[in-house]
Design an enzyme around this catalytic site. Sequence first.
Site, PDB file in Angstrom:
ATOM      1  N   GLU A 280      -2.522  -0.355  -0.410  1.00 54.04           N
ATOM      2  CA  GLU A 280      -1.900  -0.259  -1.464  1.00 54.04           C
ATOM      3  C   GLU A 280      -2.470  -0.208  -3.009  1.00 54.04           C
TER       4      GLU A 280
ATOM      5  N   CYS B 298       4.894 -13.339  -3.750  1.00 42.25           N
ATOM      6  CA  CYS B 298       5.787 -12.242  -3.790  1.00 42.25           C
ATOM      7  C   CYS B 298       6.103 -11.602  -5.406  1.00 42.25           C
TER       8      CYS B 298
ATOM      9  N   HIS C 150      22.337  16.043   2.167  1.00 48.47           N
ATOM     10  CA  HIS C 150      21.538  17.277   2.106  1.00 48.47           C
ATOM     11  C   HIS C 150      21.356  17.500   0.438  1.00 48.47           C
TER      12      HIS C 150
ATOM     13  N   TYR D 213      -2.432  -3.522   4.581  1.00 45.41           N
ATOM     14  CA  TYR D 213      -1.595  -3.477   3.735  1.00 45.41           C
ATOM     15  C   TYR D 213      -2.150  -3.442   2.221  1.00 45.41           C
TER      16      TYR D 213
ATOM     17  N   CYS E  97       4.424  -8.439  -4.046  1.00 40.82           N
ATOM     18  CA  CYS E  97       5.442  -7.181  -3.925  1.00 40.82           C
ATOM     19  C   CYS E  97       5.618  -6.806  -5.410  1.00 40.82           C
TER      20      CYS E  97
ATOM     21  N   LYS F  28       2.954  -5.307  -7.596  1.00 44.69           N
ATOM     22  CA  LYS F  28       2.407  -4.277  -6.796  1.00 44.69           C
ATOM     23  C   LYS F  28       3.368  -3.092  -6.843  1.00 44.69           C
TER      24      LYS F  28
ATOM     25  N   GLU G 120      17.612  12.907   5.707  1.00 41.98           N
ATOM     26  CA  GLU G 120      18.322  13.874   6.592  1.00 41.98           C
ATOM     27  C   GLU G 120      17.413  14.562   7.717  1.00 41.98           C
TER      28      GLU G 120
HETATM   29  P1  FAD Z   1       4.636 -17.906  -0.784  1.00 45.25           P
HETATM   30  O1  FAD Z   1       5.344 -16.958  -1.644  1.00 45.25           O
HETATM   31  O2  FAD Z   1       3.152 -17.788  -0.975  1.00 45.25           O
HETATM   32  O3  FAD Z   1       4.606 -19.231  -1.683  1.00 45.25           O
HETATM   33  C1  FAD Z   1       4.348 -20.575  -1.459  1.00 45.25           C
HETATM   34  C2  FAD Z   1       4.093 -21.242  -2.765  1.00 45.25           C
HETATM   35  O4  FAD Z   1       3.819 -22.470  -2.237  1.00 45.25           O
HETATM   36  C3  FAD Z   1       2.999 -20.830  -3.553  1.00 45.25           C
HETATM   37  O5  FAD Z   1       3.775 -20.861  -4.926  1.00 45.25           O
HETATM   38  C4  FAD Z   1       2.136 -21.814  -3.707  1.00 45.25           C
HETATM   39  O6  FAD Z   1       1.241 -21.820  -4.890  1.00 45.25           O
HETATM   40  C5  FAD Z   1       2.656 -23.182  -3.155  1.00 45.25           C
HETATM   41  N1  FAD Z   1       1.761 -24.026  -2.621  1.00 45.25           N
HETATM   42  C6  FAD Z   1       1.001 -23.909  -1.810  1.00 45.25           C
HETATM   43  N2  FAD Z   1       0.399 -25.115  -1.438  1.00 45.25           N
HETATM   44  C7  FAD Z   1       1.049 -26.057  -2.049  1.00 45.25           C
HETATM   45  C8  FAD Z   1       0.879 -27.501  -1.996  1.00 45.25           C
HETATM   46  N3  FAD Z   1       0.214 -28.136  -1.374  1.00 45.25           N
HETATM   47  N4  FAD Z   1       1.962 -28.020  -2.970  1.00 45.25           N
HETATM   48  C9  FAD Z   1       2.682 -27.525  -3.713  1.00 45.25           C
HETATM   49  N5  FAD Z   1       3.070 -25.956  -3.742  1.00 45.25           N
HETATM   50  C10 FAD Z   1       2.014 -25.685  -2.947  1.00 45.25           C
HETATM   51  N6  FAD Z   1       5.970  -8.604   1.347  1.00 45.25           N
HETATM   52  C11 FAD Z   1       6.957  -7.740   1.349  1.00 45.25           C
HETATM   53  O7  FAD Z   1       7.984  -8.101   2.134  1.00 45.25           O
HETATM   54  N7  FAD Z   1       6.964  -6.736   0.458  1.00 45.25           N
HETATM   55  C12 FAD Z   1       5.734  -6.257  -0.105  1.00 45.25           C
HETATM   56  O8  FAD Z   1       5.834  -5.419  -0.627  1.00 45.25           O
HETATM   57  C13 FAD Z   1       4.708  -7.225  -0.123  1.00 45.25           C
HETATM   58  N8  FAD Z   1       3.735  -6.970  -1.037  1.00 45.25           N
HETATM   59  C14 FAD Z   1       2.641  -7.900  -1.135  1.00 45.25           C
HETATM   60  C15 FAD Z   1       1.623  -7.664  -1.867  1.00 45.25           C
HETATM   61  C16 FAD Z   1       0.502  -8.414  -1.778  1.00 45.25           C
HETATM   62  C17 FAD Z   1      -0.622  -8.056  -2.651  1.00 45.25           C
HETATM   63  C18 FAD Z   1       0.463  -9.621  -1.166  1.00 45.25           C
HETATM   64  C19 FAD Z   1      -0.604 -10.363  -1.168  1.00 45.25           C
HETATM   65  C20 FAD Z   1       1.670  -9.995  -0.358  1.00 45.25           C
HETATM   66  C21 FAD Z   1       2.677  -8.963  -0.228  1.00 45.25           C
HETATM   67  N9  FAD Z   1       3.812  -9.445   0.427  1.00 45.25           N
HETATM   68  C22 FAD Z   1       4.908  -8.386   0.539  1.00 45.25           C
HETATM   69  C23 FAD Z   1       3.818 -10.410   1.197  1.00 45.25           C
HETATM   70  C24 FAD Z   1       4.787 -11.727   0.601  1.00 45.25           C
HETATM   71  O9  FAD Z   1       4.403 -11.870  -0.516  1.00 45.25           O
HETATM   72  C25 FAD Z   1       4.450 -13.025   1.314  1.00 45.25           C
HETATM   73  O10 FAD Z   1       4.996 -12.802   2.687  1.00 45.25           O
HETATM   74  C26 FAD Z   1       5.337 -13.822   0.970  1.00 45.25           C
HETATM   75  O11 FAD Z   1       5.543 -14.243  -0.423  1.00 45.25           O
HETATM   76  C27 FAD Z   1       5.635 -15.150   1.555  1.00 45.25           C
HETATM   77  O12 FAD Z   1       6.561 -16.190   1.158  1.00 45.25           O
HETATM   78  P2  FAD Z   1       6.379 -17.794   1.461  1.00 45.25           P
HETATM   79  O13 FAD Z   1       7.402 -18.483   0.900  1.00 45.25           O
HETATM   80  O14 FAD Z   1       5.882 -18.006   2.763  1.00 45.25           O
HETATM   81  O15 FAD Z   1       4.980 -18.151   0.511  1.00 45.25           O
HETATM   82  P1  NDP Z   2      -4.424  -8.197   6.987  1.00 44.97           P
HETATM   83  O1  NDP Z   2      -4.797  -9.440   7.686  1.00 44.97           O
HETATM   84  O2  NDP Z   2      -3.133  -7.276   7.476  1.00 44.97           O
HETATM   85  O3  NDP Z   2      -5.825  -6.922   6.975  1.00 44.97           O
HETATM   86  C1  NDP Z   2      -6.841  -7.696   6.876  1.00 44.97           C
HETATM   87  C2  NDP Z   2      -7.953  -6.327   6.740  1.00 44.97           C
HETATM   88  O4  NDP Z   2      -9.122  -6.571   6.353  1.00 44.97           O
HETATM   89  C3  NDP Z   2      -8.132  -5.299   7.923  1.00 44.97           C
HETATM   90  O5  NDP Z   2      -8.437  -4.121   7.570  1.00 44.97           O
HETATM   91  C4  NDP Z   2      -9.463  -5.923   8.323  1.00 44.97           C
HETATM   92  O6  NDP Z   2     -10.041  -5.167   9.357  1.00 44.97           O
HETATM   93  C5  NDP Z   2     -10.225  -6.200   6.928  1.00 44.97           C
HETATM   94  N1  NDP Z   2     -11.112  -7.349   7.283  1.00 44.97           N
HETATM   95  C6  NDP Z   2     -10.987  -8.591   7.650  1.00 44.97           C
HETATM   96  N2  NDP Z   2     -12.266  -9.027   7.496  1.00 44.97           N
HETATM   97  C7  NDP Z   2     -13.100  -8.276   7.137  1.00 44.97           C
HETATM   98  C8  NDP Z   2     -14.329  -8.493   6.511  1.00 44.97           C
HETATM   99  N3  NDP Z   2     -15.237  -9.695   6.930  1.00 44.97           N
HETATM  100  N4  NDP Z   2     -15.011  -7.409   6.221  1.00 44.97           N
HETATM  101  C9  NDP Z   2     -14.329  -6.112   6.157  1.00 44.97           C
HETATM  102  N5  NDP Z   2     -13.087  -6.086   6.349  1.00 44.97           N
HETATM  103  C10 NDP Z   2     -12.449  -7.002   6.702  1.00 44.97           C
HETATM  104  O7  NDP Z   2      -4.337  -8.661   5.442  1.00 44.97           O
HETATM  105  P2  NDP Z   2      -3.690  -8.042   4.118  1.00 44.97           P
HETATM  106  O8  NDP Z   2      -4.461  -8.929   3.207  1.00 44.97           O
HETATM  107  O9  NDP Z   2      -3.948  -6.451   3.795  1.00 44.97           O
HETATM  108  O10 NDP Z   2      -2.329  -8.414   4.437  1.00 44.97           O
HETATM  109  C11 NDP Z   2      -1.664  -9.567   4.718  1.00 44.97           C
HETATM  110  C12 NDP Z   2      -0.095  -9.643   4.962  1.00 44.97           C
HETATM  111  O11 NDP Z   2       0.487  -9.294   3.718  1.00 44.97           O
HETATM  112  C13 NDP Z   2       0.114  -8.162   5.830  1.00 44.97           C
HETATM  113  O12 NDP Z   2       0.110  -8.575   7.038  1.00 44.97           O
HETATM  114  C14 NDP Z   2       1.703  -8.148   5.325  1.00 44.97           C
HETATM  115  O13 NDP Z   2       2.459  -8.787   6.148  1.00 44.97           O
HETATM  116  C15 NDP Z   2       1.585  -8.594   3.834  1.00 44.97           C
HETATM  117  N6  NDP Z   2       1.781  -7.580   2.990  1.00 44.97           N
HETATM  118  C16 NDP Z   2       2.886  -6.892   2.971  1.00 44.97           C
HETATM  119  C17 NDP Z   2       3.038  -5.958   2.197  1.00 44.97           C
HETATM  120  C18 NDP Z   2       4.217  -4.839   2.207  1.00 44.97           C
HETATM  121  O14 NDP Z   2       5.394  -5.307   2.755  1.00 44.97           O
HETATM  122  N7  NDP Z   2       4.328  -3.854   1.432  1.00 44.97           N
HETATM  123  C19 NDP Z   2       1.878  -5.318   1.101  1.00 44.97           C
HETATM  124  C20 NDP Z   2       0.902  -6.279   1.281  1.00 44.97           C
HETATM  125  C21 NDP Z   2       0.744  -7.460   2.170  1.00 44.97           C
HETATM  126  P3  NDP Z   2     -10.120  -5.028  10.891  1.00 44.97           P
HETATM  127  O15 NDP Z   2      -8.745  -4.456  11.274  1.00 44.97           O
HETATM  128  O16 NDP Z   2     -11.089  -4.331  11.310  1.00 44.97           O
HETATM  129  O17 NDP Z   2      -9.828  -6.449  11.377  1.00 44.97           O
END
Ligand code: FAD
Ligand code: NDP
Length: 520
Positions: A230, A84, A495, A226, A89, A92, A500
């Site tokens: 985004e 995140c 408003h 997502y 998050c 992004k 609203e």
């Molecule tokens: P993480 O935050 O992924 O933390 C896991 C940590 O463990 C990492 O630092 C990793 O390096 C470490 N780790 C892994 N393996 C090991 C190991 N063997 N030993 C030691 N350390 C290790 N969620 C939202 O709610 N709002 C958003 O707007 C949003 N935007 C997102 C945008 C993107 C591009 C992405 C990819 C995700 C987004 N998410 C969003 C999802 C959110 O980031 C994740 O759901 C959240 O960070 C998960 O938290 P976590 O604690 O499970 O894992």
């Molecule tokens: P998702 O698993 O949600 O989506 C994957 C996408 O990639 C789908 O559209 C899928 O299509 C497509 N896809 C999968 N495999 C292939 C392939 N081989 N070739 C082409 N297209 C493919 O993954 P995201 O990485 O977008 O998000 C992961 C999670 O991170 C989300 O579920 C969300 O919880 C979290 N997140 C939250 C955000 C927020 O809160 N604003 C922002 C970003 C991430 P198909 O539908 O056909 O399977």
Amino acid sequence: MCGGEGRAVRLPGAPECAGVFQQEGPTPAPAMEGKQDYDLLVIGGGSGGLACAKEAAQLGKKVAVVDYVEPSPRGTSWGLGGTCVNVGCIPKKLMHQAALLGGMIRDAPHYGWDVAQPVQHDWKKMAEAVQNHVKSLNWGHRVQLQDRKVKYFNIKASFVNEHTISGVTKGGKETLLSAEHIVIATGGRPKYPTHIEGALEYGITSDDIFWLKDSPGKTLVVGASYVALECAGFLTGLGLDTTVMMRSIPLRGFDQQMSSLVTEYMASQGTHFLKHCIPSRVQKLPDGQLQVTWEDLTSGIENVGTFDTVLWAIGRIPETRSLNLENAGINTNPNSQKILVDAQEATSVPHIYAIGDVAEGRPELTPTAIMAGKLLAQRLCGQSSDVMDYSNVPTTIFTPLEYGCVGLSEEEAIAHYGEEHVEVYHAYYKPLEFTVAERDASQCYIKMVCLRKPPQLVLGLHLLGPNAGEVTQGFALGIKFGASYKQVMQTVGIHPTCAEEVVKLRISKRSGLDPTVTGC
Ligand code: FAD
Ligand code: NDP
């Protein structure tokens, strides 16, 4: 740094930095019974892990967090805080904001501002500012751990047995740590389509995009959920030529009417969409551009295009493979590779827990990981018996027009209750800010999915428009605690706002009346 040169192993129970290290060689795993180094050991310093560790330490437990970032295949790496903070998050949302500002600058002359158009965007400047903010958060997390007396180890963990982990530093130094309770919060990493030639070699993922020093230029984003939408949204908003390649539908699992409106708006803002297409090859041309070959699944025709950047946004893989979970007897789902957990977040081994993205069946969202972590810590400390409620979790997709939702989609409600028992109230509305700026509001739309029987329990709310995240957060409270349509209609609006419009939803889909809002 603790220890001397070479690989060192701290003896279980020995104080850190006390110089008690064994040199490399077979190390007997610590006894599974008896005193452990820590009350709680958290693997993963991301959203869930840090929240759990801090809460447990605050409640008096002796806690350690281990966190280690494996660089992306492109070599991108970052600090403490997890996905995140570093590659999710936070960067992004800031880049989304940068893109929204571009739209506001275009609106500005309508409001009397003398802004020379077109304006230029400087990626380098934005990226540096965003990255500096992220680095300040990394530092903040370290300070918070220190303040709460949580011991932090920058090591990559794997299980030795069900009470012990081995952690290895970047330099290859090994440490053994044991704990009474262990929480796995290792999150996930972006997936690469390794079967596609050139995908790994030339493509990047969300682990890289926010850390690029230079503009990605003309970008192909593969995926349609997502992350893909985004990223494509803000890249377009920053003025970059951006194409989304999707193999099926956008935003699978979300309300499909809303999802279509999301992509319709993006297309109106200049994002190109290649629908029902899959890439088959990425090659680097002599001029450094990337030539992508793809198949149109509808016609079967092969096409070719050139891009500066290919961004894979095709989903994520949980970080379980290197944890040696089998050494502790922790069960995973062989398909998803996620860790199986019960309502208490416990794995198949009762004193080992998994929270956040790495746990099976959990939403991949920061606030759910944080709340699950805090509640788990409170239960472990005997402060509460509350378990995390994963129902009615609100979320927002930060596309150029934000899509906020909570509860069931129209399709889910109909599948669950039957069409005759579901009433959908809806409206197309025009945000006031759009009027003077002469912006098109064709996709600004709200729907509330309710049970038809009075008092018409609200099953889901879906909102497409500016600041949808802010609006949805407030309504999520009502929906979480069983608000009815009648109660929402009894709520006085503020408003003039977009929010609203929710408390003014009078037209049902069933009535067939025009849902376009006119006037106040
Ligand atoms: P993480 O935050 O992924 O933390 C896991 C940590 O463990 C990492 O630092 C990793 O390096 C470490 N780790 C892994 N393996 C090991 C190991 N063997 N030993 C030691 N350390 C290790 N969620 C939202 O709610 N709002 C958003 O707007 C949003 N935007 C997102 C945008 C993107 C591009 C992405 C990819 C995700 C987004 N998410 C969003 C999802 C959110 O980031 C994740 O759901 C959240 O960070 C998960 O938290 P976590 O604690 O499970 O894992
Ligand atoms: P998702 O698993 O949600 O989506 C994957 C996408 O990639 C789908 O559209 C899928 O299509 C497509 N896809 C999968 N495999 C292939 C392939 N081989 N070739 C082409 N297209 C493919 O993954 P995201 O990485 O977008 O998000 C992961 C999670 O991170 C989300 O579920 C969300 O919880 C979290 N997140 C939250 C955000 C927020 O809160 N604003 C922002 C970003 C991430 P198909 O539908 O056909 O399977």
